[in-house]
Scaffold this motif. Sequence first.
Motif, PDB file in Angstrom:
ATOM      1  N   THR A   1       0.725  -1.804  -0.116  1.00  0.00           N
ATOM      2  CA  THR A   1       0.294   0.091   0.468  1.00  0.00           C
ATOM      3  C   THR A   1       0.814   1.576  -0.111  1.00  0.00           C
ATOM      4  O   THR A   1       0.073   2.376  -0.178  1.00  0.00           O
TER       5      THR A   1
ATOM      6  N   ARG B   1      -1.200  -4.129   3.285  1.00  0.00           N
ATOM      7  CA  ARG B   1      -2.109  -4.903   3.863  1.00  0.00           C
ATOM      8  C   ARG B   1      -2.410  -6.045   3.527  1.00  0.00           C
ATOM      9  O   ARG B   1      -2.765  -7.078   2.245  1.00  0.00           O
TER      10      ARG B   1
ATOM     11  N   THR C   1      -4.241  -9.268   2.938  1.00  0.00           N
ATOM     12  CA  THR C   1      -5.927  -9.290   2.995  1.00  0.00           C
ATOM     13  C   THR C   1      -6.909  -9.614   3.903  1.00  0.00           C
ATOM     14  O   THR C   1      -6.562 -10.894   4.206  1.00  0.00           O
ATOM     15  N   GLY C   2      -7.899  -9.231   3.606  1.00  0.00           N
ATOM     16  CA  GLY C   2      -8.984  -9.242   4.728  1.00  0.00           C
ATOM     17  C   GLY C   2      -8.630  -8.230   6.241  1.00  0.00           C
ATOM     18  O   GLY C   2      -9.987  -8.175   6.654  1.00  0.00           O
ATOM     19  N   ASP C   3      -7.936  -8.012   6.340  1.00  0.00           N
ATOM     20  CA  ASP C   3      -7.267  -6.810   7.574  1.00  0.00           C
ATOM     21  C   ASP C   3      -7.852  -5.064   6.759  1.00  0.00           C
ATOM     22  O   ASP C   3      -8.127  -5.274   5.680  1.00  0.00           O
ATOM     23  N   THR C   4      -7.970  -4.299   8.263  1.00  0.00           N
ATOM     24  CA  THR C   4      -8.215  -3.422   7.935  1.00  0.00           C
ATOM     25  C   THR C   4      -7.613  -2.014   8.460  1.00  0.00           C
ATOM     26  O   THR C   4      -7.562  -0.931   8.034  1.00  0.00           O
ATOM     27  N   VAL C   5      -6.006  -2.319   8.778  1.00  0.00           N
ATOM     28  CA  VAL C   5      -4.946  -1.877   9.145  1.00  0.00           C
ATOM     29  C   VAL C   5      -3.684  -2.537   8.285  1.00  0.00           C
ATOM     30  O   VAL C   5      -3.814  -2.602   8.214  1.00  0.00           O
ATOM     31  N   ASP C   6      -2.619  -1.278   7.751  1.00  0.00           N
ATOM     32  CA  ASP C   6      -1.768  -1.461   7.209  1.00  0.00           C
ATOM     33  C   ASP C   6      -0.753  -1.481   8.350  1.00  0.00           C
ATOM     34  O   ASP C   6      -0.773  -1.063   9.011  1.00  0.00           O
TER      35      ASP C   6
END
Length: 113
Positions: free
Chosen positions: A39, A48, A50-55
């Motif tokens: 990212t 990031r 896959t499936g997470d919302t935070v880098d």
Amino acid sequence: MSAFKPEIIKEGDGVTRLLNVIEYVGYNPDGRIRTATVTSEYPNFRIRVTGDTVDTPSQGITSNPDLFNRTETVKIDGVTRTIEYPNRLVVGARVLVFEPAHQQLLYLLTMGV
């Protein structure tokens, strides 16, 4: 997850077999291999999962330095040359990471799928 070491699978496509061999060689019953996307590029490198919302920032990632932009000076047949390695971890690049059970570090394994 099973308490027994996985077996090597000899069927399926190349990616499936590669992931299986990585799991077999680097067996960690509580860890898992996941896909991720770059990212932000070096020097503020982030990925990031896959499936997470935070880098995950670079401080939480262990990676092969040859994937980043760098130069190396070598001597070939007595002549000094400079080799430039391009940045392969550009925004949008897909990678495979290993996430151990403790989730303190991500191990960037290879360029993606």
